[in-house]
Design a protein around this motif. Structure first.
Motif, PDB file in Angstrom:
ATOM      1  N   PRO A 101      25.826  89.407  68.930  1.00 54.83           N
ATOM      2  CA  PRO A 101      26.410  88.509  68.785  1.00 54.83           C
ATOM      3  C   PRO A 101      28.013  88.356  68.355  1.00 54.83           C
ATOM      4  N   ARG A 102      28.244  87.129  68.463  1.00 53.56           N
ATOM      5  CA  ARG A 102      29.656  87.253  69.134  1.00 53.56           C
ATOM      6  C   ARG A 102      30.108  87.205  67.027  1.00 53.56           C
ATOM      7  N   SER A 103      29.570  86.099  66.023  1.00 52.99           N
ATOM      8  CA  SER A 103      29.775  86.359  64.512  1.00 52.99           C
ATOM      9  C   SER A 103      30.205  87.077  64.026  1.00 52.99           C
ATOM     10  N   ALA A 104      31.553  88.142  63.802  1.00 55.17           N
ATOM     11  CA  ALA A 104      32.166  88.575  63.208  1.00 55.17           C
ATOM     12  C   ALA A 104      31.254  89.466  61.870  1.00 55.17           C
ATOM     13  N   VAL A 105      30.234  88.842  61.205  1.00 55.54           N
ATOM     14  CA  VAL A 105      29.247  88.986  60.534  1.00 55.54           C
ATOM     15  C   VAL A 105      28.674  89.724  60.723  1.00 55.54           C
TER      16      VAL A 105
END
Length: 340
Positions: A101-105
């Motif tokens: 994924p690209r998200s930090a989470v």
């Protein structure tokens, strides 16, 4: 004995982790440095500051994707509305081949196996210098030093090539072994931490140029649960080059020493010309993360037994948590090792 430590290793100061659904104080506290340093100095260790060997020795085992994550995730995490100061994952992929994924989470979930490896502002710098201390120690051994101690903190043996876990971010012992292998040595890693060195096993599991041996509390009901079982022997080119020796919870000195002899027999048979010891002291009978029941005199016996291999040996600190005897246990191990 020469010893390595960098003051920037103090910068990692984790506050919390989750256990049994409860938020608890993280036991991998910076004060471990003070206690371990005193214990090493009592055994005659002389501490030196490591040089900066750059990213190369670290990137030899850890993916660039993972290293970028470790360097940038805390700053990115702070942009999330309502985020805590520490990066702690709340979702994980069901497999390592899942989409990235690209998200930090999402990336936190991909690169952090559990909640015991929170990342704060000083984590990357501390982990980097912990690894550099191990690299410098490996170079001392390659240059002919008979033994050296590395106060690697944060520890490393639960870190895989792209995955943090169990208080660990960079696999210091594995980085040292790779450094020695590239210097023309034939390294074996002996892990005596109470927890199985699952990250170390994972890094070398399909390789036959580094022998990995771990003595630990049986993971059937103990962290890291999914790795460290006796049937795990390696795969492909690594088949037969990984040895796990799980022990019944509460095992004490005598039975531990018998199992250690089995480990040492395999190291001799491998023809290792250099040894890296992932030196956990949490097998201690009063360690907060109770698993085994090794006594303070028992650590001296373990150190002496390892020394009788007569191999150049790099001792890389892993676990061993705050108790009244933590420093004494390190002094005992190092004294037993040096006297033998």
């Amino acid at each position: 004995m020469r010893a390595l430590f960098d003051e920037r290793q103090w910068l990692h100061d984790p506050k919390h982790f989750m256990a049994n659904g409860t938020r608890l104080a993280n036991p991998e506290q910076p004060r471990r440095i003070e206690v371990l340093k005193q214990g090493a100095e009592a055994a005659g260790c002389r501490f030196e500051t490591p040089e900066d060997h750059g990213m190369g020795p670290i990137a030899a085992l850890h993916s660039a994707e993972y290293l970028v994550f470790l360097q940038t995730i805390h700053e990115r995490w702070q942009r999330i509305e309502g985020a805590a100061d520490e990066v702690i994952p709340n979702i994980h992929p069901d497999r390592r081949t899942a989409s990235y994924p690209r998200s930090a989470v999402g990336q936190a979930g991909f690169h952090q196996a559990d909640t015991s490896c929170p990342i704060a502002s000083g984590t990357w710098e501390a982990a980097y210098w912990s690894a550099q201390s191990a690299v410098q120690g490996a170079d001392l051994i390659a240059a002919g030093e008979g033994g050296a101690y590395v106060l690697s903190r944060p520890p490393g043996h639960h870190a895989f090539g792209d995955l943090a876990g169990g208080f660990c971010f960079l696999n210091n012992a594995a980085i040292a072994a790779e450094r020695l292998m590239r210097a023309g040595k034939r390294p074996a890693i002996l892990d005596v931490d109470v927890h199985h060195g699952n990250g170390t096993q994972g890094i070398f599991y399909e390789r036959g140029d580094v022998l990995t041996v771990s003595i630990h509390a049986d993971p059937v009901r103990f962290y890291p649960f999914f790795w460290g079982h006796g049937h795990e022997r390696g795969e492909g080119a690594g088949r037969g080059f990984n040895l796990n020796l799980p022990l019944v919870r509460g095992t004490g000195d005598d039975d531990y020493l018998k199992t250690l002899e089995t480990a040492l027999d395999h190291i001799r048979a491998f023809g290792a010309d250099v040894l890296i010891v992932a030196l956990g002291l949490d097998a201690y009978e009063k360690d907060p993360l109770k698993g085994l029941a090794v006594t303070t005199p028992g650590f001296s016996r373990i150190g002496a037994a390892i020394a009788r291999l007569s191999l150049p040996t790099l001792l890389v600190q892993e676990g061993g948590y705050l108790s009244d005897e933590l420093g004494q246990n390190l002094t005992g191990f190092l004294t037993g090792f040096q006297d033998a």
